[in-house]
Scaffold this active site. Structure first.
Site, PDB file in Angstrom:
ATOM      1  CG  ASN A 209       3.800  -8.581  11.584  1.00  0.00           C
ATOM      2  OD1 ASN A 209       3.238  -7.897  10.753  1.00  0.00           O
ATOM      3  ND2 ASN A 209       5.036  -9.039  11.423  1.00  0.00           N
TER       4      ASN A 209
ATOM      5  CB  CYS B 254      10.218  -2.524   8.470  1.00  0.00           C
ATOM      6  SG  CYS B 254      11.144  -1.853   7.078  1.00  0.00           S
TER       7      CYS B 254
END
Lengths: 316, 316
Positions: free
Chosen positions: B260, B251
């Site tokens: 991720n 982010c």
């Protein structure tokens, strides 16, 4: 797992004992010889981090692994407090005799559950290595000194040479090692083939046959599952684990084998989960940094060394 | 976990649904614009791998994340079989309206449990974002079309800006989102602060308040615990997970956020554990390779892509 608050959870979680294997498994694949003085400096650093057991070297023929040509010198020069257990790896009776002569307090014998890997590693069948272990145990008893005898089962979760390893065989070997006098059984995922379900199941099956003899988990992170496998091993009751600085490690006779579970990441995880390890993570980072400077050709891994500890981190 | 044989274990293990978020979370931190045609090629590749849900893009202002300036174009051009659910992320009512106009079938709203992160991300308090979600749900109902509405809680396990996030607050937010009409709740470890004990506990607490509404786990591997956290999430009953090719992601408004959970490694782990995912790992490796060639500046992670699958690997 409990649904109570974190501090309560931490209060009841067990201490996990960590053995550092940087100077043995961690150096096995390192082609550049790390001078004895530097090995001893790493040892001092690990002692300062509060490791209670350190695997110091391996008594193997220098022509097989030149890195350990100084095994006896390292043992003789190692000067640690009495609270620290120094152990050495031996793959056969000859190695055990050399280790005894050098005056070690603990011997970690290892054989492989995979016939193909055992043949590649020590040119013996697994049964021949089991007979070797019985001879070592007899030798230890004859020797009189109080030497701790540990036995490891390599490729317990599969082998890059032969593929599958029957769980029944691992359980049988564990039982025979205990019967022969092993005071500790180590289950090793030498090539990073294990998954959490398998680790939990096999650790449970082995626990059922070893009685009070403690189990050690030795995981490699070759395929990324090292830490997940450790959680599964803890769930099965394993309370002691091998780790290496910067995830160094691998077996020269197991094709494709690579890094041990990274010490820094493992300690971060265990402490976050509420398992005290006693290890000083900050100091460990310094020891890692020093070793990284000394071994510029090696691939050091680790997430904590890159991303840092969370703001929320609390040691257990 | 069962102590029975592996095939029996596999027979009873649940299917795990995976959502690929490469084209959304995976591209958020990628500064180089990936041309729309290439995004669509990745989408086709993911469909060929059998993903049943793909998060396609994000309806955020292009000045905030230029990578998603083509959001409406991507949605219009996306051509997938009816069995594949395409979803898009929206951070506010305006984004939801744009997504509706573009004709999407599923909207993934996201807010942050950390006030500090929510303010950094969307310049609103968490309560203001909750009010936004209520407005979105009302808008959806007025719209008439059958659009699936999912709601994600970012920084559920801690925040790099504010530090700790109270579990009570996450539970409260989840309950309010469900009450407002969320048909799915996603718990996100946006910055990789979670550990397996915490994940298991919080997922269990949230499950207790969301009734039949399914939970999704969204983990980042920033500190190496992504896969261990996934095992803990599965144990708590979470049956759906987000993954990204090569572990891309992070982010832009959460300092230090990175990748991720790696899709390839996660699928390898789940299938090895006996959880069918339906994903074609071999084809996935090809899609990853293509994207890696297109994004040469990015750090692609993954153990399976480096070490390969074990000889013993069997899909569930």
């Amino acid at each position: 797992m409990s649904s109570s608050g974190q501090s309560e959870v931490k209060a009841v979680r067990q201490r996990v004992e960590l053995r550092d294997v940087t100077l043995r498994d961690g150096l096995q694949l390192v082609s550049e010889f790390l001078p004895t003085e530097r090995k001893l400096a790493v040892l001092r650093g690990l002692v300062d981090c509060n490791f209670t057991e350190i695997e110091l070297t391996s008594f193997v023929p220098p022509r097989v692994i030149p890195q350990f040509a100084d095994a006896a010198d390292v043992v003789h020069a190692a000067d640690v407090p009495p609270s620290v257990c120094l152990s050495v790896l031996v793959p056969n009776l000859k190695g055990a005799k050399l280790a005894l002569e050098a005056g070690v307090g603990k011997i970690n014998f290892v054989l492989s559950a995979s016939e193909a890997h055992n043949l590649a590693n020590v040119q013996k069948t697994t049964d021949q290595s089991l007979a070797d272990f019985q001879a070592i145990a007899t030798e230890m008893r004859a020797h009189g000194r109080d030497i701790h005898l540990s036995a490891g089962i390599a490729t317990s979760f599969g082998c890059t040479i032969q593929g599958p390893v029957a769980e029944e065989r691992v359980v049988e070997i564990a039982a025979q090692l205990v019967e022969a006098g092993a005071q500790e059984i180590l289950l090793a995922d030498t090539v990073g083939y294990g998954n959490p379900v398998q680790v939990n199941r096999l650790a449970g099956r082995v626990a059922d046959v070893v009685g009070d003899v403690p189990l050690v988990g030795h995981f490699h992170d070759t395929r990324g599952l090292g830490l997940a496998n450790i959680v599964a091993a803890l769930d099965a009751g394993i309370g002691k684990l091998d780790v290496a600085l910067g995830g160094l490690g691998g077996c020269p006779f197991a094709p494709g084998a690579s890094g041990n579970v990274n010490a820094e990441d493992c300690i971060f995880m265990l402490e976050s989960m509420g398992h005290p390890t006693g290890i000083d993570l900050k100091h460990l980072a310094d020891v890692r940094k020093q070793l990284e400077l000394w071994l510029p050709q090696e691939r050091f891994t680790g997430s904590i060394s890159r991303a840092g500890l969370p703001k929320t981190f609390q040691a257990a």
